[in-house]
Design a protein around this motif. Structure first.
Motif, mmCIF file in Angstrom:
data_model
loop_
_atom_site.group_PDB
_atom_site.id
_atom_site.type_symbol
_atom_site.label_atom_id
_atom_site.label_comp_id
_atom_site.label_asym_id
_atom_site.label_seq_id
_atom_site.Cartn_x
_atom_site.Cartn_y
_atom_site.Cartn_z
ATOM 1 N N PRO A 19 0.808 -1.248 -0.019
ATOM 2 C CA PRO A 19 0.033 -0.038 0.041
ATOM 3 C C PRO A 19 0.671 0.993 0.018
ATOM 4 O O PRO A 19 1.989 1.244 -0.044
ATOM 5 C CB PRO A 19 -0.723 -0.106 1.343
ATOM 6 N N CYS A 46 -4.886 1.390 -0.360
ATOM 7 C CA CYS A 46 -4.902 0.148 -1.332
ATOM 8 C C CYS A 46 -4.190 0.666 -2.753
ATOM 9 O O CYS A 46 -4.549 1.787 -3.190
ATOM 10 C CB CYS A 46 -6.143 -0.338 -1.783
ATOM 11 N N CYS A 48 -3.273 -2.173 -5.016
ATOM 12 C CA CYS A 48 -3.405 -3.169 -6.039
ATOM 13 C C CYS A 48 -4.691 -3.304 -6.591
ATOM 14 O O CYS A 48 -5.043 -4.203 -7.641
ATOM 15 C CB CYS A 48 -3.034 -4.667 -5.106
ATOM 16 N N SER A 51 -8.169 -4.721 -2.858
ATOM 17 C CA SER A 51 -9.024 -4.628 -1.459
ATOM 18 C C SER A 51 -10.389 -4.580 -1.411
ATOM 19 O O SER A 51 -11.172 -3.955 -2.199
ATOM 20 C CB SER A 51 -8.555 -3.412 -0.782
ATOM 21 N N LYS A 54 -11.592 -0.786 -0.123
ATOM 22 C CA LYS A 54 -11.120 0.360 -0.825
ATOM 23 C C LYS A 54 -11.615 1.810 -0.590
ATOM 24 O O LYS A 54 -13.036 1.725 -0.167
ATOM 25 C CB LYS A 54 -11.252 0.172 -2.395
ATOM 26 N N CYS A 57 -6.315 -0.323 2.400
ATOM 27 C CA CYS A 57 -5.605 -1.645 1.917
ATOM 28 C C CYS A 57 -6.177 -2.542 3.374
ATOM 29 O O CYS A 57 -6.303 -2.312 4.462
ATOM 30 C CB CYS A 57 -4.083 -1.335 2.417
ATOM 31 N N HIS A 61 -2.787 -7.599 -1.120
ATOM 32 C CA HIS A 61 -1.751 -7.646 -2.087
ATOM 33 C C HIS A 61 -1.053 -8.843 -1.679
ATOM 34 O O HIS A 61 -0.048 -9.211 -2.573
ATOM 35 C CB HIS A 61 -1.104 -6.312 -1.862
#
Length: 71
Positions: A19, A46, A48, A51, A54, A57, A61
């Motif tokens: 994150p 987050c 990636c 999550s 959102k 995070c 990930h």
């Protein structure tokens, strides 16, 4: 600086494969235009996109293969 803040650590840290950490008070706008405010001394955002919480995070990930983790 004249505003009295100390810069012994950055306000924003990008964690490799993880994150973005925000230290202090921040606001961020998600892709839907909703504004979120940080409420903790350090908040994890987050990067990636996977999550369930959102823009925050949730650790997802860590379950992704390395090629799908943020760089």
């Amino acid at each position: 600086m004249s505003d009295g803040r100390s810069f012994d650590h950055p306000d924003i840290v990008l964690c490799p494969g993880g994150p973005m950490l925000l230290r202090g008070k921040h606001t961020l706008e998600d892709t839907d235009g909703v504004v979120h405010r940080t409420h903790r001394p350090v908040s994890a955002v987050c990067r990636c996109g996977k999550s369930a919480t959102k823009p925050w995070c949730d650790g997802t990930h860590k379950l992704l293969p390395p090629k799908l983790r943020p760089s």
